[in-house]
Scaffold this active site. Structure first.
Site, PDB file in Angstrom:
ATOM      1  N   GLY A 143      -3.148  -3.092  10.470  1.00  0.00           N
ATOM      2  CA  GLY A 143      -3.709  -3.650   9.253  1.00  0.00           C
ATOM      3  C   GLY A 143      -3.837  -2.582   8.188  1.00  0.00           C
ATOM      4  CG  ASP A 149      -2.554  -7.404   7.665  1.00  0.00           C
ATOM      5  OD1 ASP A 149      -3.437  -8.033   8.276  1.00  0.00           O
ATOM      6  OD2 ASP A 149      -1.602  -6.846   8.235  1.00  0.00           O
ATOM      7  CG  ASP A 197      -0.273  -0.118   2.538  1.00  0.00           C
ATOM      8  OD1 ASP A 197       0.969  -0.190   2.572  1.00  0.00           O
ATOM      9  OD2 ASP A 197      -0.985  -0.150   3.573  1.00  0.00           O
TER      10      ASP A 197
END
Length: 394
Positions: free
Chosen positions: A318, A283, A257
């Site tokens: 996460g 995740d 990300d």
């Protein structure tokens, strides 16, 4: 559409197991891939339902997300069939057709409830949604030094007897366990997992490089979310990170990300590990596909903005990463090909989970888990076992 008809996706670029067909087609019949070829080879049958596109559209195998906690206000730890159904219905929007329902460090009672629920759900799930192909037990057998967003109060030493009880509660569906092998009894549990064909993954671990080597000897074959929750790289102590780079026995998860690790570190990992061993994961939390706000993670408030999920103290908790964004980001950060992406999102996780005979590539006879991407790599359509599970609205 007639349930006995076949679906043909025609005039597209097909990323099949052994070659890429620029002007290709793929035929889906009775949940399986039944034909793959070039457009001129296609012979239309009376009940064929043809979806004609253009070669700028790409057909790839559906992603297998081996590490995902939740999405769309549902979490595996909710312990309800509704939560897993919500996850399974939502994930095709981002190109995921299979996943491991991932637990987290909580009380034994809460973990067991989630495991029983997932085990029961797996038996009853339908073909129209992303398939829960097993459970990822993340914690509680981890290092307090590397807890991250896992609640420290529920961390405990690895315990073979407790794992056996949990595996029974889960109906045998725990397929992957994240643990810290350097903790007391860590190697014993790692060996037991190997013996019982469960993937032992090193994660939330303070292991040294040599301790990772011992864990590999005992049966470890996987690294949980590279860079995060582990001993990092030092020139006198390579740590878990160094082992992930250097030990070919390990498949390595990565959250791409751009937040859990900078784009440059994604490229560094990719250049060292390559698509032969990398597995892209999300995740993600229940906040994915929801608006910004505050959500729950294991009884802890998680603050979510456009890109990031954090605990009150700023700890990353996460992600809200969608799989198709992981694909775009990885290609941007590393300059890898879509063929490499297919390895990292489908082939490698299928091989690691011993599913490659039915999933993980586009091949005749395999499950019709496929994704159609447009020229911008957005998900246009997702088929789960031959059923159209998602179609992008115009």
């Amino acid at each position: 559409m007639d349930t006995h008809s076949s679906i043909i996706i025609y005039n597209v670029t097909v990323y099949s197991e052994n070659q890429t067909l620029k002007n290709g087609y793929i035929k889906l019949t009775n949940k399986k891939i039944t034909e793959i070829g070039e457009t001129h080879q296609y012979v239309r049958q009376p009940k064929d339902h043809v979806i004609e596109l253009s070669p700028s559209y790409k057909v790839i195998p559906g992603a297998i997300d081996v590490h995902i906690h939740g999405v769309n206000n549902a979490d595996a730890m909710d312990g309800t069939a509704e939560a897993l159904k919500t996850m399974a219905r939502t994930l095709p929007k981002e190109g995921t057709t299979s996943f491991l329902a991932t637990t987290m460090t909580q009380s034994n009672e809460a973990v067991e409830k989630a495991l029983r629920n997932a085990g029961a759900y797996i038996k009853e799930q339908t073909d129209a949604d992303a398939e829960v192909v097993g459970i990822h037990l993340e914690g509680p057998f981890i290092s307090p030094k590397r807890a991250g967003a896992q609640p420290p109060t529920h961390i405990q030493d690895p315990n073979v007897t407790l794992f056996q009880e949990w595996q029974k509660a889960a109906g045998g569906h725990i397929k992957l366990v994240t643990l810290a092998p350097e903790q007391p009894n860590g190697l014993a549990l790692t060996s037991y997992l190997k013996e019982t064909h469960v993937v032992a993954s090193i994660g939330h671990s303070d292991s040294t490089y040599d301790q990772v080597g011992e864990a590999i000897e005992a049966g470890a074959s996987h690294i949980t979310h590279l860079y995060n929750g582990m001993r990092g790289l030092h020139h006198r102590e390579p740590g878990v990170l160094g082992a992930a780079y250097l030990r070919d026995e390990l498949f390595v998860e990565l959250i791409t990300d751009g937040i859990h690790c900078r784009p440059e570190m994604v490229k560094l990992a990719y250049d060292q590990i390559t698509s032969e061993r990398m597995i892209l994961i999300t995740d993600s939390l229940r906040a994915k596909w929801l608006k910004n706000g505050t959500y729950d993670l294991g009884g802890q408030p998680v603050h979510v903005n456009d890109t990031t999920a954090t605990l009150a103290d700023g700890t990353l908790a996460g992600s809200i990463l969608k799989m198709n964004d992981a694909i775009k980001n990885t290609m941007s950060f590393t300059n890898c090909s879509l063929e490499d992406i297919v390895k990292m999102t489908a082939e490698n996780p299928a091989k690691q989970l011993n599913l490659f005979d039915t999933k993980g590539s586009i091949k005749i006879g395999k499950d019709a888990d496929i994704v159609v991407l447009n020229e911008n790599l957005d998900v246009e359509m997702t088929f789960c076992r031959g059923t159209l599970s998602f179609q992008k609205e115009d």
